[in-house]
Each structure stands twice: as C-alpha cells, then as structure tokens.
Design an enzyme around this catalytic site. Structure first.
Site, short mmCIF file in Angstrom:
data_model
loop_
_atom_site.label_atom_id
_atom_site.label_comp_id
_atom_site.label_asym_id
_atom_site.label_seq_id
_atom_site.Cartn_x
_atom_site.Cartn_y
_atom_site.Cartn_z
N ASP A 150 -6.64 2.05 11.28
CA ASP A 150 -5.38 2.79 11.28
C ASP A 150 -5.54 4.22 10.76
O ASP A 150 -4.90 5.13 11.25
CB ASP A 150 -4.33 2.02 10.49
CG ASP A 150 -3.86 0.78 11.25
OD1 ASP A 150 -3.80 0.84 12.49
OD2 ASP A 150 -3.58 -0.24 10.61
N ASP A 155 0.82 -1.22 0.00
CA ASP A 155 0.00 0.00 0.00
C ASP A 155 0.85 1.26 0.00
O ASP A 155 0.62 2.18 -0.79
CB ASP A 155 -0.92 0.03 1.24
CG ASP A 155 -2.02 -1.02 1.16
OD1 ASP A 155 -2.40 -1.41 0.05
OD2 ASP A 155 -2.51 -1.43 2.23
N ARG A 196 0.99 3.34 15.69
CA ARG A 196 0.52 4.50 14.95
C ARG A 196 0.72 5.79 15.75
O ARG A 196 1.14 6.82 15.22
CB ARG A 196 -0.96 4.37 14.58
CG ARG A 196 -1.27 3.24 13.62
CD ARG A 196 -0.55 3.40 12.28
NE ARG A 196 -0.83 2.26 11.40
CZ ARG A 196 -0.16 1.13 11.39
NH1 ARG A 196 0.88 0.96 12.20
NH2 ARG A 196 -0.48 0.15 10.57
N SER A 204 -2.14 -8.48 4.49
CA SER A 204 -1.82 -7.16 5.00
C SER A 204 -1.25 -7.38 6.40
O SER A 204 -1.92 -7.94 7.27
CB SER A 204 -3.08 -6.30 5.06
OG SER A 204 -2.81 -5.15 5.82
N1 ARG Z 1 -6.88 -4.96 13.65
C1 ARG Z 1 -5.72 -4.37 14.22
C2 ARG Z 1 -5.98 -2.97 14.65
O1 ARG Z 1 -6.97 -2.41 14.26
C3 ARG Z 1 -4.53 -4.48 13.33
C4 ARG Z 1 -4.46 -3.55 12.18
C5 ARG Z 1 -3.20 -3.77 11.46
N2 ARG Z 1 -3.06 -3.11 10.22
C6 ARG Z 1 -2.72 -3.71 9.09
N3 ARG Z 1 -2.52 -2.95 8.07
N4 ARG Z 1 -2.59 -5.01 8.97
O2 ARG Z 1 -5.23 -2.43 15.40
#
Ligand code: ARG
Length: 410
Positions: A122, A13, A93, A174
């Site tokens: 995110d 991405d 993040r 991902s």
């Molecule tokens: N579901 C988790 C969260 O919302 C992990 C997100 C991870 N992001 C990714 N791009 N795989 O914190």
C-alpha cells in the site's frame, strides 16, 4: 505550522499515526475519511479523528467514482492478481490518492501522510500515485519513522494516550475493506497452516451455513459493463452492493492465498469479495461467447499485465489508459446476459446469451440441423498437416543418412 492531509481509516495504524503527527511532530492534521463502501459509520470516524487531534475530519463519498473509474475498467480487463485477488485495496488506494491531492490543494497542505508500513504494497501505491499526480507534495509515512516495533506496541501507545481503537492484542488483524472486497492479514493468519477463524469474515457466511437451496441470478452486460441484475437495470454501485449481499449470503467469494508482494516476500492473504467473484466469472463467460479465439487468446497476457500494473501502484502511468483503450475496443460486442447458480460457496455459470454471440449452433451441432461443411475437412487437413509431413520427411532422411555413415558416431 505545517499542514498535512492524512488518509485516515479509523483503524489502529492511522489512529496512532494521527496522534503521533499532531503531538510528536507538531503538524496540523487534516484527516480524509474515504467512503469506499466499507459499511462503517464514517461520520463517527470523522469525529474520532477530531477527538484524537485532527483540525478537520473530511468524509468524502468516493463510491461512485471508485466503481465507475476504477472497479469497472478492471473488471472489463478481467484483471485478477495471482490466484484470486480482485485488487480491492490497490484500486481503493488509487481512488483515495486523487482525493488526497484535491484536499491538499484546497487546504493548502504541503504534506500527505499515510498509515502504511514499510513492508506492504500500500505504501507503494500511495507514494507512486502521489508522485504521478502531485510530485511537489511531500510524503510522510509515520509507520516507517516511529519507534514502535509491533502492533502490540502501537496498541500500548493507543491505550496510554486514550486513543479509541477497536483492535485488541487477541484479534490484531489488519483489515482493508471496501465494496470490491475485504482483505485480512496478521495475527493467527500469519501461519499459513492455520485455518482462518470464522469470525474474521463479514461480507460472507461460511459455505456450511449457506442456505440449502441454491439461487439463480442473471447479470446483464452492455459493452462489457454490468448493467442489470435479474432484469432490473441498475447503476454499477447499486448492482455491486446488491450482489455482495446475495452472493455473500451464499458463501461466495472467499479466498485464502499465499501472495507475492511487490516488496519482495510472500504473504498469507485472506480475502472475501462476493460481488467481484461473481462479476468476473460472468464477464468471462460472456467474453467466451462473444470474442473470437484470436482476441481471447491475445487479451489473456494483457489482463495479467493490467493486474500487475494495478497491484504495483502504476494506475496513473500511461500504460493503464492505453490498455483501457484496447479493452474498450474489444468490449464492443460483450453485450448479453449470463445466468449463474449460487450454492454453498460456489458460483457456477449455467447459461449465457448475446445478440452478438459468435456461437453458431448449426456449426456446433451433431444433430440433423448440422451445417458444417464436412466435405471441406479432408482438404483443410491435408494443408494443415503439410508442414508436419515435411518435417517427418526430413527426420526420416536424416535417420537413413546416419545409418549409412555409422563410423561418424562417437
Ligand atoms: N495484499 C493486498 C494488497 O496488497 C491487501 C492489502 C491490504 N492492506 C491492509 N492493510 N490489510 O493489495
């Protein structure tokens, strides 16, 4: 030319986003590559950013800050989202956003960009954090703007523009990875009935392949902070790094859950977080020994609030430091050592001790050293039962009054 700082991971991405920002949108792109312990060669990721079109690829080692300012406070709060997510991506993040703002200031960027989709949590964390830290900066989310409708279309774009990527259509996962945990989504994982394929894991071996002999470890805490492993004093970063190896080699820390995203739907999430799993377990065990029933029960809903706040991108609001102040106060006596056994995917607490333990063996014992004031129990019980006795009396009186006037019944 407008300048943008992009949070760049080197994945599909953000690589496509970098290219799209510079060639389609005409931005000068400064790529920030945050080292949160994801175990990649980040210098190479920085070079890849330049190769794709960035004017700079800045690698920032944020591991220490990440551990000390984000991970440890969350551990002290025992904040875990739903049934088994230790918030690795959410905490990452928040850490990255502080650095994005620093770089935007240094490099005079008016824009910040991220590679999040419109469907994820995110984007919320990035945008809510930037809004709190630097409301003047404008945010660009290429994945919400560009025309690609699937990861396959992104892969096609990457291939036709010679963007180097590791993702393939056969393994289109991902992945978010840092020293506090690794999360996996997409591909076959979207079917909640499918067992996650073994090759998606990197921090842990499968419990079936873990050693046949268990290992026993000891974790030392001071005022709620993990400070030692097997008697050796370590800073948080070294302790977590080592614990990831030990616990991961015994298959500890995998979870597979259906998670409620802030954005309104359920998603299937697979995680591995060896050190986080062990540290949360150990920390809770020490709190059981050193916190009173009242404090323990009071803090439980606050731990949940803390986890929701982190998950929902509100790290930089006032509630989080306010909750930290509460958790710091109650951690004062959370000092001691917890012994755990790691064996084929399971971590179990097998011992705990503290100079501030509230466990009094003489009170708990059924042996000859028992010092509990037995003779006080009948008096305590007559007072404890008094309100229940009073209620029972009222019930009886109401029943006999009803018997006396049966005609009042419908
Ligand atoms: N579901 C988790 C969260 O919302 C992990 C997100 C991870 N992001 C990714 N791009 N795989 O914190």
């Amino acid at each position: 030319m407008s300048k943008v700082v992009l949070a760049y991971s080197g994945g599909l991405d953000t690589s496509v986003a970098l290219h799209w920002l510079s060639y389609t949108k005409g931005f000068e792109v400064v790529a920030l590559i945050a080292n949160l312990g994801q175990g990649k060669n980040l210098e190479a990721v920085g070079e890849r950013a330049i190769q794709i079109g960035a004017v700079a690829g800045i690698v920032a080692d944020l591991r220490k800050t990440f551990v000390e300012e984000y991970v440890i406070p969350t551990l002290r709060a025992n904040a875990m989202y739903e049934s088994g997510y230790y918030l690795s991506a959410a905490l990452g993040r928040a850490t990255i956003c502080v650095e994005l703002v620093n770089i935007a200031r240094q490099q005079r960027c008016h824009y910040v960009a991220h590679g999040c989709t419109a469907k994820g949590n995110d984007q919320v964390r990035f945008e809510a954090s930037i809004a709190a830290l630097a409301p003047d900066l404008e945010i660009i989310a290429p994945l919400r703007e560009w025309p690609f409708k699937s990861r396959d279309e992104e892969i096609d774009y990457a291939e036709s523009h010679n963007i180097p990527i590791k993702v393939s259509k056969a393994a289109p996962y991902s992945i978010d990875y840092n020293l506090w945990g690794r999360s996996m989504e997409c591909g076959v994982l979207e079917d909640p009935w499918q067992e996650p394929p073994e090759d998606i894991y990197v921090m842990s071996v499968s419990p079936e392949k873990a050693p046949d002999e268990p290992v026993t470890i000891e974790i030392g805490f001071e005022a709620g902070n993990p400070v030692a492993l097997d008697g050796e004093r370590l800073d948080g970063l070294s302790l977590i790094t080592r614990l990831n190896e030990i616990a991961g080699s015994h298959g500890i820390g995998r979870s597979d859950m259906i998670e409620n995203r802030l954005i309104g739907f359920k998603s299937r999430e697979v995680y591995e977080a060896p050190a986080a799993t062990v540290l949360h377990l150990a920390h809770r065990a020490l709190e059981e020994l050193t916190l009173s029933a009242g404090v323990l029960h009071f803090k439980e809903p606050l731990s949940r609030q803390y986890s929701e706040l982190v998950y929902n991108g509100r790290w930089f609001g006032i509630l989080r430091p306010a909750l930290d102040a509460f958790f710091s106060k109650i951690q004062e006596f959370v000092t001691g050592t917890v012994r755990l056994k790691l064996y084929k995917g399971a971590a179990s607490v097998i011992g705990r001790k503290s100079p501030y333990s509230l466990y009094d063996r003489k009170l708990a014992s059924y042996g000859p050293k028992d010092s509990f004031p037995h003779s006080a129990a009948p008096g305590f019980l007559s007072i404890w039962s008094l309100p229940l006795k009073t209620e029972a009396g009222r019930k009886k009186a109401a029943e006999s009054a009803e018997k006396e006037t049966p005609e009042s019944k419908p």
